[in-house]
Design a protein around this motif. Structure first.
Motif, PDB file in Angstrom:
ATOM      1  N   THR A 169       0.808  -1.218   0.000  1.00  0.00           N
ATOM      2  CA  THR A 169       0.000   0.000   0.000  1.00  0.00           C
ATOM      3  C   THR A 169       0.840   1.267   0.000  1.00  0.00           C
ATOM      4  O   THR A 169       0.569   2.206  -0.744  1.00  0.00           O
ATOM      5  CB  THR A 169      -0.935   0.007   1.233  1.00  0.00           C
ATOM      6  N   PHE A 170       1.865   1.286   0.847  1.00  0.00           N
ATOM      7  CA  PHE A 170       2.739   2.456   0.902  1.00  0.00           C
ATOM      8  C   PHE A 170       4.184   2.008   0.649  1.00  0.00           C
ATOM      9  O   PHE A 170       4.468   0.804   0.602  1.00  0.00           O
ATOM     10  CB  PHE A 170       2.576   3.178   2.250  1.00  0.00           C
ATOM     11  N   ILE A 171       5.083   2.959   0.489  1.00  0.00           N
ATOM     12  CA  ILE A 171       6.436   2.629   0.040  1.00  0.00           C
ATOM     13  C   ILE A 171       7.168   1.739   1.032  1.00  0.00           C
ATOM     14  O   ILE A 171       7.969   0.899   0.650  1.00  0.00           O
ATOM     15  CB  ILE A 171       7.232   3.916  -0.286  1.00  0.00           C
ATOM     16  N   ALA A 172       6.881   1.917   2.308  1.00  0.00           N
ATOM     17  CA  ALA A 172       7.556   1.097   3.310  1.00  0.00           C
ATOM     18  C   ALA A 172       6.626   0.084   3.968  1.00  0.00           C
ATOM     19  O   ALA A 172       6.924  -0.417   5.038  1.00  0.00           O
ATOM     20  CB  ALA A 172       8.214   1.981   4.358  1.00  0.00           C
ATOM     21  N   GLY A 173       5.491  -0.208   3.334  1.00  0.00           N
ATOM     22  CA  GLY A 173       4.610  -1.233   3.893  1.00  0.00           C
ATOM     23  C   GLY A 173       3.157  -0.794   3.994  1.00  0.00           C
ATOM     24  O   GLY A 173       2.646  -0.108   3.117  1.00  0.00           O
ATOM     25  N   ASP A 174       2.515  -1.181   5.083  1.00  0.00           N
ATOM     26  CA  ASP A 174       1.071  -0.959   5.249  1.00  0.00           C
ATOM     27  C   ASP A 174       0.697   0.462   5.641  1.00  0.00           C
ATOM     28  O   ASP A 174      -0.463   0.850   5.515  1.00  0.00           O
ATOM     29  CB  ASP A 174       0.528  -1.878   6.361  1.00  0.00           C
ATOM     30  N   GLN A 175       1.642   1.172   6.208  1.00  0.00           N
ATOM     31  CA  GLN A 175       1.342   2.492   6.752  1.00  0.00           C
ATOM     32  C   GLN A 175       2.217   3.552   6.082  1.00  0.00           C
ATOM     33  O   GLN A 175       3.355   3.271   5.723  1.00  0.00           O
ATOM     34  CB  GLN A 175       1.631   2.514   8.273  1.00  0.00           C
ATOM     35  N   PRO A 176       1.697   4.769   5.939  1.00  0.00           N
ATOM     36  CA  PRO A 176       2.532   5.835   5.370  1.00  0.00           C
ATOM     37  C   PRO A 176       3.653   6.227   6.339  1.00  0.00           C
ATOM     38  O   PRO A 176       3.432   6.267   7.542  1.00  0.00           O
ATOM     39  CB  PRO A 176       1.550   6.990   5.182  1.00  0.00           C
ATOM     40  N   THR A 177       4.823   6.484   5.776  1.00  0.00           N
ATOM     41  CA  THR A 177       5.956   6.921   6.601  1.00  0.00           C
ATOM     42  C   THR A 177       6.676   8.062   5.878  1.00  0.00           C
ATOM     43  O   THR A 177       6.234   8.523   4.828  1.00  0.00           O
ATOM     44  CB  THR A 177       6.963   5.774   6.833  1.00  0.00           C
ATOM     45  N   ALA A 178       7.797   8.452   6.437  1.00  0.00           N
ATOM     46  CA  ALA A 178       8.580   9.555   5.871  1.00  0.00           C
ATOM     47  C   ALA A 178       8.869   9.362   4.387  1.00  0.00           C
ATOM     48  O   ALA A 178       8.826  10.323   3.621  1.00  0.00           O
ATOM     49  CB  ALA A 178       9.884   9.717   6.654  1.00  0.00           C
ATOM     50  N   THR A 179       9.152   8.126   3.972  1.00  0.00           N
ATOM     51  CA  THR A 179       9.463   7.905   2.557  1.00  0.00           C
ATOM     52  C   THR A 179       8.290   8.346   1.669  1.00  0.00           C
ATOM     53  O   THR A 179       8.490   9.022   0.670  1.00  0.00           O
ATOM     54  CB  THR A 179       9.785   6.424   2.265  1.00  0.00           C
ATOM     55  N   ASP A 180       7.074   7.978   2.064  1.00  0.00           N
ATOM     56  CA  ASP A 180       5.901   8.405   1.283  1.00  0.00           C
ATOM     57  C   ASP A 180       5.786   9.930   1.233  1.00  0.00           C
ATOM     58  O   ASP A 180       5.503  10.498   0.182  1.00  0.00           O
ATOM     59  CB  ASP A 180       4.623   7.819   1.892  1.00  0.00           C
ATOM     60  N   PRO A 200       0.365   8.848 -15.629  1.00  0.00           N
ATOM     61  CA  PRO A 200      -0.761   8.261 -16.351  1.00  0.00           C
ATOM     62  C   PRO A 200      -1.806   7.759 -15.348  1.00  0.00           C
ATOM     63  O   PRO A 200      -1.454   7.190 -14.313  1.00  0.00           O
ATOM     64  CB  PRO A 200      -0.127   7.092 -17.107  1.00  0.00           C
ATOM     65  N   ALA A 201      -3.082   7.997 -15.652  1.00  0.00           N
ATOM     66  CA  ALA A 201      -4.155   7.454 -14.804  1.00  0.00           C
ATOM     67  C   ALA A 201      -4.099   5.936 -14.866  1.00  0.00           C
ATOM     68  O   ALA A 201      -3.505   5.359 -15.776  1.00  0.00           O
ATOM     69  CB  ALA A 201      -5.500   7.973 -15.279  1.00  0.00           C
ATOM     70  N   GLU A 202      -4.707   5.298 -13.909  1.00  0.00           N
ATOM     71  CA  GLU A 202      -4.722   3.827 -13.859  1.00  0.00           C
ATOM     72  C   GLU A 202      -3.323   3.231 -13.873  1.00  0.00           C
ATOM     73  O   GLU A 202      -3.055   2.255 -14.568  1.00  0.00           O
ATOM     74  CB  GLU A 202      -5.552   3.240 -15.010  1.00  0.00           C
ATOM     75  N   SER A 203      -2.411   3.858 -13.141  1.00  0.00           N
ATOM     76  CA  SER A 203      -1.085   3.276 -12.942  1.00  0.00           C
ATOM     77  C   SER A 203      -0.901   3.108 -11.433  1.00  0.00           C
ATOM     78  O   SER A 203      -1.588   3.743 -10.638  1.00  0.00           O
ATOM     79  CB  SER A 203       0.000   4.188 -13.506  1.00  0.00           C
ATOM     80  N   ALA A 204       0.030   2.243 -11.055  1.00  0.00           N
ATOM     81  CA  ALA A 204       0.222   1.951  -9.627  1.00  0.00           C
ATOM     82  C   ALA A 204       0.669   3.199  -8.857  1.00  0.00           C
ATOM     83  O   ALA A 204       0.252   3.407  -7.715  1.00  0.00           O
ATOM     84  CB  ALA A 204       1.245   0.822  -9.452  1.00  0.00           C
ATOM     85  N   VAL A 205       1.489   4.028  -9.487  1.00  0.00           N
ATOM     86  CA  VAL A 205       1.962   5.227  -8.791  1.00  0.00           C
ATOM     87  C   VAL A 205       0.824   6.251  -8.668  1.00  0.00           C
ATOM     88  O   VAL A 205       0.670   6.911  -7.643  1.00  0.00           O
ATOM     89  CB  VAL A 205       3.198   5.842  -9.487  1.00  0.00           C
ATOM     90  N   PHE A 206       0.007   6.355  -9.716  1.00  0.00           N
ATOM     91  CA  PHE A 206      -1.172   7.227  -9.666  1.00  0.00           C
ATOM     92  C   PHE A 206      -2.081   6.809  -8.501  1.00  0.00           C
ATOM     93  O   PHE A 206      -2.541   7.643  -7.715  1.00  0.00           O
ATOM     94  CB  PHE A 206      -1.926   7.137 -11.001  1.00  0.00           C
ATOM     95  N   ASP A 207      -2.326   5.508  -8.401  1.00  0.00           N
ATOM     96  CA  ASP A 207      -3.202   5.006  -7.331  1.00  0.00           C
ATOM     97  C   ASP A 207      -2.609   5.278  -5.949  1.00  0.00           C
ATOM     98  O   ASP A 207      -3.341   5.624  -5.018  1.00  0.00           O
ATOM     99  CB  ASP A 207      -3.436   3.498  -7.497  1.00  0.00           C
ATOM    100  N   TRP A 208      -1.300   5.130  -5.836  1.00  0.00           N
ATOM    101  CA  TRP A 208      -0.627   5.450  -4.569  1.00  0.00           C
ATOM    102  C   TRP A 208      -0.811   6.935  -4.231  1.00  0.00           C
ATOM    103  O   TRP A 208      -1.112   7.294  -3.097  1.00  0.00           O
ATOM    104  CB  TRP A 208       0.868   5.096  -4.676  1.00  0.00           C
ATOM    105  N   ARG A 209      -0.647   7.789  -5.248  1.00  0.00           N
ATOM    106  CA  ARG A 209      -0.819   9.224  -5.009  1.00  0.00           C
ATOM    107  C   ARG A 209      -2.245   9.535  -4.567  1.00  0.00           C
ATOM    108  O   ARG A 209      -2.468  10.391  -3.702  1.00  0.00           O
ATOM    109  CB  ARG A 209      -0.451  10.029  -6.254  1.00  0.00           C
ATOM    110  N   GLU A 210      -3.211   8.830  -5.142  1.00  0.00           N
ATOM    111  CA  GLU A 210      -4.606   9.000  -4.707  1.00  0.00           C
ATOM    112  C   GLU A 210      -4.753   8.643  -3.224  1.00  0.00           C
ATOM    113  O   GLU A 210      -5.432   9.335  -2.472  1.00  0.00           O
ATOM    114  CB  GLU A 210      -5.536   8.115  -5.547  1.00  0.00           C
ATOM    115  N   ARG A 211      -4.110   7.548  -2.820  1.00  0.00           N
ATOM    116  CA  ARG A 211      -4.158   7.154  -1.401  1.00  0.00           C
ATOM    117  C   ARG A 211      -3.516   8.224  -0.522  1.00  0.00           C
ATOM    118  O   ARG A 211      -3.991   8.503   0.574  1.00  0.00           O
ATOM    119  CB  ARG A 211      -3.442   5.808  -1.196  1.00  0.00           C
ATOM    120  N   MET A 212      -2.447   8.815  -1.019  1.00  0.00           N
ATOM    121  CA  MET A 212      -1.771   9.878  -0.254  1.00  0.00           C
ATOM    122  C   MET A 212      -2.685  11.110  -0.135  1.00  0.00           C
ATOM    123  O   MET A 212      -2.737  11.755   0.910  1.00  0.00           O
ATOM    124  CB  MET A 212      -0.454  10.272  -0.930  1.00  0.00           C
ATOM    125  N   LEU A 213      -3.374  11.421  -1.212  1.00  0.00           N
ATOM    126  CA  LEU A 213      -4.286  12.581  -1.187  1.00  0.00           C
ATOM    127  C   LEU A 213      -5.439  12.356  -0.209  1.00  0.00           C
ATOM    128  O   LEU A 213      -5.997  13.310   0.338  1.00  0.00           O
ATOM    129  CB  LEU A 213      -4.823  12.851  -2.597  1.00  0.00           C
TER     130      LEU A 213
END
Lengths: 233, 233
Positions: A169-180, A200-213
């Motif tokens: 889910t996040f760069i270092a695992g299940d929870q957001p951390t400094a890396t995110d 690009p929409a519908e990409s893994a990084v796009f989806d991660w950014r959505e989770r961050m938002l």
């Protein structure tokens, strides 16, 4: 005593795009800490003289003044150990910070550099153009004109993130951390200063950014940015 | 029961350069585990049929067979939890692995690709040239001829490591962990297969690599490589 933070502002005082300030704002949100965000502009070096530092973010926590986004993030974890941002990946955060700064942030910057300029007050526009064009060795407009090329290089450079957030889910695992927060701040920077779509929409990084938002009650999503101001016109 | 590992061998059976095998060998050394290193060559796919896998490393630990260097590293930490290699930076190791594979290993490979070829048995040379030239879209010699360019790109890509190991002994802090082994394996690969110098002497990354070569009683330094065989001639 309340926490105060000097935060870079565009001509529209409610537009705050600095990637270094966003690191700290996300860290504050992560910890549920309230902070007064003082608008600051490039031309106001005098207002930071007390901190003996010419750049934001500057954090004032009671009698303590901390400069530099990385030092502020570490200060927050020491002073407010609840909900740490550097765990579980404290050790590798140093590498990740350098990677973000060396491989990602400059590519993002080049995609939106003329848009940043346009968002600033007139005085800051002059300062920004002079300092940045000297560093770039080209006009802001010429650099941004090649944004498709910068975007392509950016998405190639993001490949290790893509494979990571496709698996977790996040760069270092299940929870957001400094890396995110370090990486997300680069995207939030672009989002607040420009309408240019980096991912690009519908990409893994796009989806991660959505989770961050979405984090912290949509804290970053609510920030005034280019898209939002366009809608409100 | 003893641990056995299939390890890629050059024409000289004592030259073992595979970067994926070196990850595992460093992990085994880190844990103080003895393993029999079985020489394997590209043309011996049949010998790995039992593992339903066509590449090394393959680890056999009693009745357990594990393929893929990353899975083997994780298996070793689960099966032999003493002296973990994934702590304290387990969470970020996934990102680091992808970064090494996407941004570093291919540049190292391009610097030494014709040297690798020359070190192989005749049968393996044919296999290596066919498969690698198809991937590269160029002859091995043409790719290696541009090694100065690849080396320059490599050293630029290593910048986040440079800033990290200038500040701390290993990539994730005071002790070597999986991140160090993932990157070091790329350098050990080059060291065993070629005399080409990837790093400038008296640089922070060079010094870090020296520390890696010294680990575990100089385990990696003792490995037979191009330089060592040149000296023994």
């Amino acid at each position: 005593m309340a926490i105060k933070m000097y935060d870079l502002a565009a001509a529209d005082e409610s537009v705050r795009f600095s990637p270094y300030c966003w690191r700290v704002k996300m860290a504050l949100a992560h910890k549920g800490l309230q902070a007064e965000q003082l608008a600051w502009r490039f031309s106001e070096k005098d207002r930071l003289a007390f901190a003996e530092h010419g750049q934001v973010p500057v954090l004032c926590d009671g009698d303590t003044t901390v400069v530099d986004s990385w030092q502020i993030m570490q200060y927050l974890d020491e002073r407010y150990p609840d909900k740490p941002i550097f765990k579980p990946d404290a050790a590798s955060a140093q590498f990740f910070k350098s990677w973000v700064e060396r491989s990602i942030l400059f590519l993002v910057f080049q995609c939106i550099v003329a848009d940043i300029h346009d968002s600033l007050t007139e005085t800051d526009q002059t300062y920004f153009r002079e300092t940045r064009e000297a560093r770039l060795g080209a006009t802001l407009e010429d650099v941004q004109a090649k944004r498709e090329q910068h975007r392509k290089a950016l998405n190639a450079a993001l490949e290790p993130v893509r494979t990571t957030v496709a698996k977790q889910t996040f760069i270092a695992g299940d929870q957001p951390t400094a890396t995110d927060y370090l990486l997300f701040a680069c995207f939030q920077f672009a989002r607040c200063a420009s309408s240019f779509q980096l991912l690009p929409a519908e990409s893994a990084v796009f989806d991660w950014r959505e989770r961050m938002l979405d984090l912290h009650d949509g804290y970053a999503r609510k920030a005034k940015g280019f898209d939002i101001s366009a809608i409100s016109l």
